[in-house]
Design an enzyme around this catalytic site. Sequence first.
Site, PDB file in Angstrom:
ATOM      1  N   LYS A   1      11.513 -44.349  -5.181  1.00  0.00           N
ATOM      2  CA  LYS A   1      11.354 -42.988  -4.812  1.00  0.00           C
ATOM      3  C   LYS A   1      11.308 -42.158  -5.818  1.00  0.00           C
ATOM      4  O   LYS A   1      10.741 -40.933  -6.345  1.00  0.00           O
ATOM      5  CB  LYS A   1      11.854 -42.564  -3.532  1.00  0.00           C
ATOM      6  CG  LYS A   1      11.060 -43.291  -2.180  1.00  0.00           C
ATOM      7  CD  LYS A   1       9.498 -43.005  -2.036  1.00  0.00           C
ATOM      8  CE  LYS A   1       9.215 -41.746  -1.486  1.00  0.00           C
ATOM      9  NZ  LYS A   1       7.918 -41.920  -1.232  1.00  0.00           N
TER      10      LYS A   1
ATOM     11  N   THR B   1      12.085 -38.088  -0.228  1.00  0.00           N
ATOM     12  CA  THR B   1      12.887 -38.437   0.605  1.00  0.00           C
ATOM     13  C   THR B   1      14.503 -37.884   0.082  1.00  0.00           C
ATOM     14  O   THR B   1      14.556 -37.760  -0.985  1.00  0.00           O
ATOM     15  CB  THR B   1      13.050 -40.055   0.826  1.00  0.00           C
ATOM     16  OG1 THR B   1      14.269 -40.117   1.680  1.00  0.00           O
ATOM     17  CG2 THR B   1      13.051 -40.637  -0.460  1.00  0.00           C
ATOM     18  N   ASP B   2      15.126 -37.643   1.038  1.00  0.00           N
ATOM     19  CA  ASP B   2      16.460 -37.264   0.770  1.00  0.00           C
ATOM     20  C   ASP B   2      17.339 -38.213   0.279  1.00  0.00           C
ATOM     21  O   ASP B   2      18.236 -38.068  -0.354  1.00  0.00           O
ATOM     22  CB  ASP B   2      17.145 -36.657   2.071  1.00  0.00           C
ATOM     23  CG  ASP B   2      17.542 -37.649   3.083  1.00  0.00           C
ATOM     24  OD1 ASP B   2      16.968 -38.583   3.110  1.00  0.00           O
ATOM     25  OD2 ASP B   2      17.935 -37.238   4.218  1.00  0.00           O
ATOM     26  N   GLU B   3      16.860 -39.452   0.268  1.00  0.00           N
ATOM     27  CA  GLU B   3      17.623 -40.590   0.044  1.00  0.00           C
ATOM     28  C   GLU B   3      17.618 -40.679  -1.712  1.00  0.00           C
ATOM     29  O   GLU B   3      18.492 -41.395  -2.506  1.00  0.00           O
ATOM     30  CB  GLU B   3      16.951 -42.034   0.265  1.00  0.00           C
ATOM     31  CG  GLU B   3      16.922 -42.191   1.734  1.00  0.00           C
ATOM     32  CD  GLU B   3      16.659 -43.623   2.247  1.00  0.00           C
ATOM     33  OE1 GLU B   3      16.976 -44.564   1.650  1.00  0.00           O
ATOM     34  OE2 GLU B   3      16.537 -43.589   3.518  1.00  0.00           O
TER      35      GLU B   3
ATOM     36  N   TYR C   1      24.147 -51.523  12.720  1.00  0.00           N
ATOM     37  CA  TYR C   1      25.016 -51.995  11.420  1.00  0.00           C
ATOM     38  C   TYR C   1      26.157 -51.470  11.174  1.00  0.00           C
ATOM     39  O   TYR C   1      26.437 -50.434  11.527  1.00  0.00           O
ATOM     40  CB  TYR C   1      23.905 -51.653  10.242  1.00  0.00           C
ATOM     41  CG  TYR C   1      22.683 -52.141   9.861  1.00  0.00           C
ATOM     42  CD1 TYR C   1      22.085 -53.311  10.704  1.00  0.00           C
ATOM     43  CD2 TYR C   1      21.796 -51.460   9.183  1.00  0.00           C
ATOM     44  CE1 TYR C   1      20.821 -53.865  10.608  1.00  0.00           C
ATOM     45  CE2 TYR C   1      20.217 -52.001   9.069  1.00  0.00           C
ATOM     46  CZ  TYR C   1      20.028 -52.934   9.836  1.00  0.00           C
ATOM     47  OH  TYR C   1      18.825 -53.502   9.801  1.00  0.00           O
TER      48      TYR C   1
ATOM     49  N   TYR D   1      14.422 -49.116  -2.668  1.00  0.00           N
ATOM     50  CA  TYR D   1      13.514 -48.112  -2.133  1.00  0.00           C
ATOM     51  C   TYR D   1      13.890 -46.668  -2.810  1.00  0.00           C
ATOM     52  O   TYR D   1      12.865 -46.167  -3.278  1.00  0.00           O
ATOM     53  CB  TYR D   1      13.682 -48.141  -0.563  1.00  0.00           C
ATOM     54  CG  TYR D   1      13.067 -46.901   0.068  1.00  0.00           C
ATOM     55  CD1 TYR D   1      11.694 -46.771   0.080  1.00  0.00           C
ATOM     56  CD2 TYR D   1      13.677 -45.841   0.492  1.00  0.00           C
ATOM     57  CE1 TYR D   1      11.092 -45.640   0.680  1.00  0.00           C
ATOM     58  CE2 TYR D   1      13.281 -44.720   1.235  1.00  0.00           C
ATOM     59  CZ  TYR D   1      11.868 -44.634   1.116  1.00  0.00           C
ATOM     60  OH  TYR D   1      11.471 -43.368   1.601  1.00  0.00           O
TER      61      TYR D   1
END
Length: 337
Positions: free
Chosen positions: A157, A125-127, A210, A153
């Site tokens: 990853k 993931t780009d996260e 949010y 998370y």
Amino acid sequence: MKILVTGGAGFIGCNFVYYMLDKHTDYKIVCLDSLTYAGNLRSLEKAMENPNFKFIKGSISDKELVNKVFEEEQFDIVVNFAAESHVDRSIENPFIFLETNVMGTACLLDASKKYGVKRFHQVSTDEVYGDLPLDRPDLFFTEDLPLTASSPYSASKASADLLTLAFHRTYGLPVTVSRCSNNYGPYQFPEKLIPLMIVRAQENQSLPVYGQGLNVRDWLYVDDHCKAIDMIIHNGKVGEVYNVGGHNEKRNIDVVKTILSQLGKPEELITYVKDRAGHDLRYAIDPTKISDELGWHPETAFDDGMKKTIQWYLDNTAWTDEIKSGEYAEYSKRIYG
Ligand code: NAD
Ligand code: DAU
């Protein structure tokens, strides 16, 4: 060619199963999935009718089972989608994220080494790059950036990415890694922004945005992600990381307003709620590498992808109703009241 798809009962995994069965009609696809709250056999109903598809229920962290499956099936390629994938849940309880996303990936890497898999592909993931500031639209995630994860998370990853690349350097395992931006499309679990808002708006429930809704995500239609992975496992260079994203940045509030407008629902449903802890500000992928090396380009424009996605949720209320009656009903009540 025989491919193991882990996490194939989840959102992107099941879309990938359909993509591959359709595109490579002579390939055998085996799905290993432990069917957590996010895994749904209903999503694979049509695949089950295909003789080239087989489903095995089990966890990627179960070393004994993983070795047995690898010994019996002799896979050519492994594509690892299996993960705990929701940031908010990782903030509530990080530990299962470490078990599945780190230890589970380690089990698969170990078995891939032992049984001579020709390609191990880690779906990342780009996260793992952390986030970008909102006031620097000139900055993008490139593959050479350091990993600076913000949530449990993304930290899990990032650990899995490093393990995957370490198995290449240390043991010569032929690996590739893809880091994709936010996906949307059919079969996405309605805890994630787009399906959550579609499902709640349909029922005239409040839409929890949010903070001020100004955070930016880079949205990609799920089939374009599947196509990228197909290209990487066949033509990507071993030991390399590929970013996947289509320059489609949107503020959360604008995504929510698009959904409301397409459903003909009033903006009064929007409710601004407490911000996510450690909330990443902006994600934005630079896809130059995958586009130059492999010729990948996204094919689905956001407006078309959103229309298809919304229509899919309108046509498949039985799929979402079933989810809402299970564990998710409890989670939803706890989080959104
Ligand atoms: P998802 O939560 O919809 O599906 C995850 C699947 O993995 C489920 O079927 C679940 O049952 C299965 N699973 C969980 N733990 C398991 C275990 N221990 N053993 C076997 N199966 C297990 O997730 P998703 O959104 O489809 O994401 C798939 C992958 O893509 C993840 O690795 C995620 O990090 C990555 N990713 C997701 C996005 C996105 O926008 N959704 C973007 C980039 C990368
Ligand atoms: O970027 C890729 C990642 O995208 C994947 O690795 C993750 O698995 C996937 O879940 C997704 O992570 P995000 O945290 O970006 O997705 P989520 O749908 O949870 O949230 C998208 C944005 O919307 C984020 O800024 C938080 C916001 N949001 C989310 C929810 C669930 C809200 O404002 N309200 C909500 O109720």
